[in-house]
Design a protein around this motif. Structure first.
Motif, PDB file in Angstrom:
ATOM      1  N   ASN A  37     -17.635 -16.200 -37.818  1.00 38.32           N
ATOM      2  CA  ASN A  37     -16.600 -15.169 -37.925  1.00 38.32           C
ATOM      3  C   ASN A  37     -16.629 -14.310 -36.666  1.00 38.32           C
ATOM      4  N   VAL A  38     -15.604 -13.498 -36.473  1.00 39.01           N
ATOM      5  CA  VAL A  38     -15.540 -12.536 -35.373  1.00 39.01           C
ATOM      6  C   VAL A  38     -15.185 -11.183 -35.970  1.00 39.01           C
ATOM      7  N   LEU A  39     -16.002 -10.167 -35.664  1.00 37.54           N
ATOM      8  CA  LEU A  39     -15.834  -8.844 -36.267  1.00 37.54           C
ATOM      9  C   LEU A  39     -15.463  -7.822 -35.195  1.00 37.54           C
ATOM     10  N   PRO A  40     -14.269  -7.231 -35.248  1.00 40.33           N
ATOM     11  CA  PRO A  40     -13.836  -6.293 -34.215  1.00 40.33           C
ATOM     12  C   PRO A  40     -14.395  -4.885 -34.415  1.00 40.33           C
ATOM     13  N   GLN A  41     -15.708  -4.819 -34.610  1.00 35.58           N
ATOM     14  CA  GLN A  41     -16.387  -3.529 -34.741  1.00 35.58           C
ATOM     15  C   GLN A  41     -17.802  -3.655 -34.222  1.00 35.58           C
ATOM     16  N   VAL A  42     -18.104  -2.931 -33.129  1.00 35.14           N
ATOM     17  CA  VAL A  42     -19.461  -2.903 -32.587  1.00 35.14           C
ATOM     18  C   VAL A  42     -19.912  -1.444 -32.578  1.00 35.14           C
ATOM     19  N   GLY A  43     -20.654  -1.060 -33.583  1.00 37.84           N
ATOM     20  CA  GLY A  43     -21.060   0.326 -33.762  1.00 37.84           C
ATOM     21  C   GLY A  43     -20.130   1.057 -34.706  1.00 37.84           C
ATOM     22  N   GLU A  74     -10.634   6.434 -33.090  1.00 38.52           N
ATOM     23  CA  GLU A  74     -10.044   5.098 -33.176  1.00 38.52           C
ATOM     24  C   GLU A  74     -10.890   4.040 -32.478  1.00 38.52           C
ATOM     25  N   GLU A  75     -11.881   4.475 -31.714  1.00 44.47           N
ATOM     26  CA  GLU A  75     -12.735   3.531 -30.996  1.00 44.47           C
ATOM     27  C   GLU A  75     -14.028   3.292 -31.756  1.00 44.47           C
ATOM     28  N   THR A  76     -14.621   2.137 -31.531  1.00 46.63           N
ATOM     29  CA  THR A  76     -15.973   1.919 -32.035  1.00 46.63           C
ATOM     30  C   THR A  76     -16.971   2.400 -30.987  1.00 46.63           C
ATOM     31  N   GLU A  77     -18.233   2.474 -31.375  1.00 37.92           N
ATOM     32  CA  GLU A  77     -19.253   3.079 -30.523  1.00 37.92           C
ATOM     33  C   GLU A  77     -19.339   2.418 -29.152  1.00 37.92           C
ATOM     34  N   LEU A  78     -19.350   1.073 -29.100  1.00 38.26           N
ATOM     35  CA  LEU A  78     -19.467   0.404 -27.812  1.00 38.26           C
ATOM     36  C   LEU A  78     -18.226   0.637 -26.958  1.00 38.26           C
ATOM     37  N   GLU A  79     -17.053   0.631 -27.568  1.00 40.16           N
ATOM     38  CA  GLU A  79     -15.819   0.887 -26.813  1.00 40.16           C
ATOM     39  C   GLU A  79     -15.837   2.281 -26.184  1.00 40.16           C
ATOM     40  N   TRP A  80     -16.268   3.254 -26.966  1.00 36.07           N
ATOM     41  CA  TRP A  80     -16.395   4.617 -26.447  1.00 36.07           C
ATOM     42  C   TRP A  80     -17.444   4.679 -25.348  1.00 36.07           C
TER      43      TRP A  80
END
Length: 335
Positions: A195-201, A206-212
């Motif tokens: 699977n692929v999960l669009p959430q890292v942290g 609106e952002e997840t931790e890694l995106e921020w």
């Protein structure tokens, strides 16, 4: 030779650091293995023949070492980094605990090593993802500034530690055995296997931790208000990350010249052929010390842009080796 404490030797990053020190000929007597809540009698392997007694972090005397590397949890690092510095230690923080401290530089030597001075007592190592995005651009940024970065990061389960890797393994096994996964979705909120999960942290707005983090880290490292848009997803791999990067520059760029500049950058390997399999995948780079770059091409959707694919072993190249390079260049004196 200076004595060095590695705090968090039972974590993935600590394990890789011990390997690097051993491979580079550091005497076991100069390395202190430290772990939070380590039971008496705990040991850690060092090279092929040596073992280190693991000392309990709560009781460790930082005055016995000159340098401390923290690769434990952020919470534990925050509690003990100050104790280490007041004991006279230089600190390299791999935990991310000091990232938000404006007095602590986040260092990629090829880009901003001049941020370290004789008075610098704590240095932070940026995330493996920021490292693999920025390092390939180091030579190009000497003569041309970035205007915007768009990052699509595909992250391995090792970012969440061994329990997350175990969860991927267990779920994959249960799927093959046609067993229920209901008891094996503890670390990730959904099935990670296949699977692929669009959430890292966790989510930060609106952002997840890694995106921020990518946005903030890149601006801090480059000392720039560059525009950054990051997307990050967990993919069902154990170790190794891949990123697609679209880089827009202030002035005209040519992908052929960028490719040549990347190939001359320390710790970067370019393998880029427009044929089937003429690129580097995550599976190819496990255990490697370098960032590997492929698919370098002109981004014709903007005026001055290129795009590229970058992969690295996030535990080895993106964490332990990045830390080791900073240590050797700025903190250690080898006789």
């Amino acid at each position: 030779m200076q004595k060095i404490a590695i705090v968090g030797v039972k974590e993935n990053q600590g394990y890789e650091l011990l390997n690097l020190f051993s491979e580079n000929g550091f005497d076991a007597k100069s390395i202190y293995a430290v772990e939070p809540k380590a039971p008496l009698g705990t040991i850690a392997s060092y090279g092929e023949d040596d073992e280190l007694d693991v000392q309990n972090l709560e009781n460790f005397n930082f005055k016995s070492v000159e340098i401390a590397i923290f690769c434990c949890s952020k919470e534990q690092a925050l509690r003990y980094i100050k104790k280490a510095t007041t004991s006279g230690c230089k600190v390299i923080d791999l935990s991310g605990a000091t990232f938000s401290d404006t007095n602590v530089p986040s260092i990629i030597p090829e880009l901003n090593g001049d941020s370290i001075t004789q008075d610098t007592s704590v240095v932070s190592i940026p995330s493996a993802t920021s490292y693999q995005v920025l390092l390939p651009l180091a030579n190009s940024l000497k003569n041309n500034s970035l205007k915007r970065l768009v990052i699509n990061a595909f992250v391995s389960t090792s970012h969440y530690g061994r329990l997350a890797m175990d969860e991927l393994f267990t779920q994959s096994r249960k799927i093959f055995l046609n067993e229920s996964l209901s008891d094996n979705e503890q670390i990730f909120k959904k099935q990670i296997a296949f699977n692929v999960l669009p959430q890292v942290g966790e989510f930060i707005g609106e952002e997840t931790e890694l995106e921020w983090l990518l946005n903030a880290e890149i601006k801090k490292i480059l000392k720039s208000d560059i525009k950054v848009h990051a997307n990050a997803a967990f993919v069902p791999t154990f170790i190794g990350d891949g990123v697609f990067v679209n880089a827009e520059f202030e002035n005209e760029v040519d992908a052929t010249i960028i490719r040549d500049e990347m190939s001359k950058t320390k710790n970067v390997v370019v393998f880029d052929k427009n044929v089937d399999g003429g690129y580097v995948s995550v599976d190819d780079i496990q255990g490697e010390d370098s960032v590997y770059v492929s698919r370098i091409r002109q981004d014709v959707s903007v005026e001055n842009g290129i795009s590229y694919w970058s992969v690295l072993d996030n535990l080895r190249a993106g964490s332990a080796k990045a830390c080791f390079d900073v240590l050797l260049k700025y903190f250690i004196k080898r006789s």
